[in-house]
Scaffold this motif. Structure first.
Motif, mmCIF file in Angstrom:
data_model
loop_
_atom_site.group_PDB
_atom_site.id
_atom_site.type_symbol
_atom_site.label_atom_id
_atom_site.label_comp_id
_atom_site.label_asym_id
_atom_site.label_seq_id
_atom_site.Cartn_x
_atom_site.Cartn_y
_atom_site.Cartn_z
ATOM 1 N N ILE A 1 0.848 -1.192 0.000
ATOM 2 C CA ILE A 1 0.000 0.000 0.000
ATOM 3 C C ILE A 1 0.881 1.238 0.000
ATOM 4 O O ILE A 1 1.844 1.329 0.762
ATOM 5 C CB ILE A 1 -0.901 0.013 1.260
ATOM 6 N N THR A 2 0.548 2.193 -0.858
ATOM 7 C CA THR A 2 1.238 3.485 -0.841
ATOM 8 C C THR A 2 0.217 4.568 -0.538
ATOM 9 O O THR A 2 -0.928 4.507 -0.996
ATOM 10 C CB THR A 2 1.934 3.789 -2.183
ATOM 11 N N GLU A 3 0.655 5.548 0.243
ATOM 12 C CA GLU A 3 -0.220 6.654 0.612
ATOM 13 C C GLU A 3 0.442 7.959 0.217
ATOM 14 O O GLU A 3 1.650 8.127 0.381
ATOM 15 C CB GLU A 3 -0.464 6.673 2.131
ATOM 16 N N SER A 4 -0.371 8.870 -0.309
ATOM 17 C CA SER A 4 0.113 10.227 -0.560
ATOM 18 C C SER A 4 -0.879 11.180 0.076
ATOM 19 O O SER A 4 -2.067 10.882 0.190
ATOM 20 C CB SER A 4 0.265 10.486 -2.060
ATOM 21 N N PHE A 5 -0.388 12.330 0.477
ATOM 22 C CA PHE A 5 -1.210 13.276 1.222
ATOM 23 C C PHE A 5 -1.352 14.567 0.434
ATOM 24 O O PHE A 5 -0.365 15.105 -0.087
ATOM 25 C CB PHE A 5 -0.591 13.539 2.597
ATOM 26 N N VAL A 6 -2.581 15.037 0.339
ATOM 27 C CA VAL A 6 -2.878 16.261 -0.407
ATOM 28 C C VAL A 6 -3.774 17.140 0.449
ATOM 29 O O VAL A 6 -4.356 16.685 1.437
ATOM 30 C CB VAL A 6 -3.569 15.947 -1.757
ATOM 31 N N ARG A 7 -3.912 18.387 0.041
ATOM 32 C CA ARG A 7 -4.799 19.283 0.767
ATOM 33 C C ARG A 7 -6.235 18.920 0.459
ATOM 34 O O ARG A 7 -6.597 18.685 -0.684
ATOM 35 C CB ARG A 7 -4.532 20.730 0.372
ATOM 36 N N ALA A 8 -7.037 18.895 1.506
ATOM 37 C CA ALA A 8 -8.441 18.535 1.352
ATOM 38 C C ALA A 8 -9.292 19.788 1.209
ATOM 39 O O ALA A 8 -8.961 20.842 1.746
ATOM 40 C CB ALA A 8 -8.911 17.740 2.566
ATOM 41 N N GLY A 9 -10.397 19.647 0.483
ATOM 42 C CA GLY A 9 -11.362 20.727 0.426
ATOM 43 C C GLY A 9 -12.265 20.635 1.628
ATOM 44 O O GLY A 9 -12.130 19.762 2.478
ATOM 45 N N GLY A 10 -13.205 21.547 1.725
ATOM 46 C CA GLY A 10 -14.175 21.481 2.808
ATOM 47 C C GLY A 10 -13.710 22.199 4.052
ATOM 48 O O GLY A 10 -12.760 22.982 4.015
ATOM 49 N N PRO A 11 -14.364 21.951 5.200
ATOM 50 C CA PRO A 11 -14.072 22.709 6.416
ATOM 51 C C PRO A 11 -12.698 22.383 6.971
ATOM 52 O O PRO A 11 -12.177 21.299 6.792
ATOM 53 C CB PRO A 11 -15.164 22.266 7.385
ATOM 54 N N GLY A 12 -12.106 23.347 7.628
ATOM 55 C CA GLY A 12 -10.805 23.119 8.235
ATOM 56 C C GLY A 12 -10.280 24.356 8.924
ATOM 57 O O GLY A 12 -9.214 24.365 9.508
ATOM 58 N N GLY A 13 -11.013 25.452 8.806
ATOM 59 C CA GLY A 13 -10.582 26.680 9.467
ATOM 60 C C GLY A 13 -9.304 27.222 8.873
ATOM 61 O O GLY A 13 -9.076 27.153 7.662
ATOM 62 N N GLN A 14 -8.439 27.749 9.709
ATOM 63 C CA GLN A 14 -7.208 28.376 9.232
ATOM 64 C C GLN A 14 -6.226 27.352 8.691
ATOM 65 O O GLN A 14 -5.349 27.684 7.909
ATOM 66 C CB GLN A 14 -6.558 29.160 10.376
#
Length: 145
Positions: A21-34
């Protein structure tokens, strides 16, 4: 999802290795505040189904059918998880969704046993047809003598 020695249990006697398994991380849309523009909390999990040495061919074929649009042409299952605001929970969510697909694929399909209609059901069907025919006959034009 019991893990031991880097393996993820799918079903009794069936497990995949964490290295598959490989995982990559990206910015998510939706709520998150600052934090929404600073933290990469969404996870894109990739599992190379076609090249996995841990799964038998029958399980791979069923998993490919279950994965549907999440399966690429190269035979890689891609799962995007951005349901939660923090990365660890999104990682768990993506892994749980992959395991759910593989668990469903690990269950062999129940073979279909052909059945035949009973004599009573055949008789009921014919009687219904006769009644319907009589009703229609009453609606027909009267015959001239």
């Amino acid at each position: 999802m019991a893990e031991d020695d880097g393996r993820i249990a799918i079903a009794p006697g069936l497990a995949i290795h964490r290295d598959e398994i490989t995982e990559s991380f990206v910015r998510a849309g939706g709520p998150g505040g600052q934090n929404v523009n600073k933290v990469s909390s969404a996870v894109e999990l990739r599992f190379d189904l076609a090249a996995s040495p841990s799964l038998p061919e029958a399980v791979k074929a069923r998993a490919a059918r279950i994965a549907g649009r999440r399966l690429t042409r190269e035979g890689v299952i891609v799962i995007a998880a951005q349901r939660f605001r923090d990365q660890p929970r999104n990682r768990e969510d993506a892994l749980a969704r992959l395991v759910a697909i593989l668990r469903e694929a690990a269950e062999p399909p129940v073979p279909r046993r052909p059945t035949r209609p009973t004599r009573a059901s055949k008789q009921r069907r014919v009687e219904g047809k006769v009644l319907r025919g009589r009703t229609k006959a009453l609606c027909a034009r009267p015959m001239e003598d």
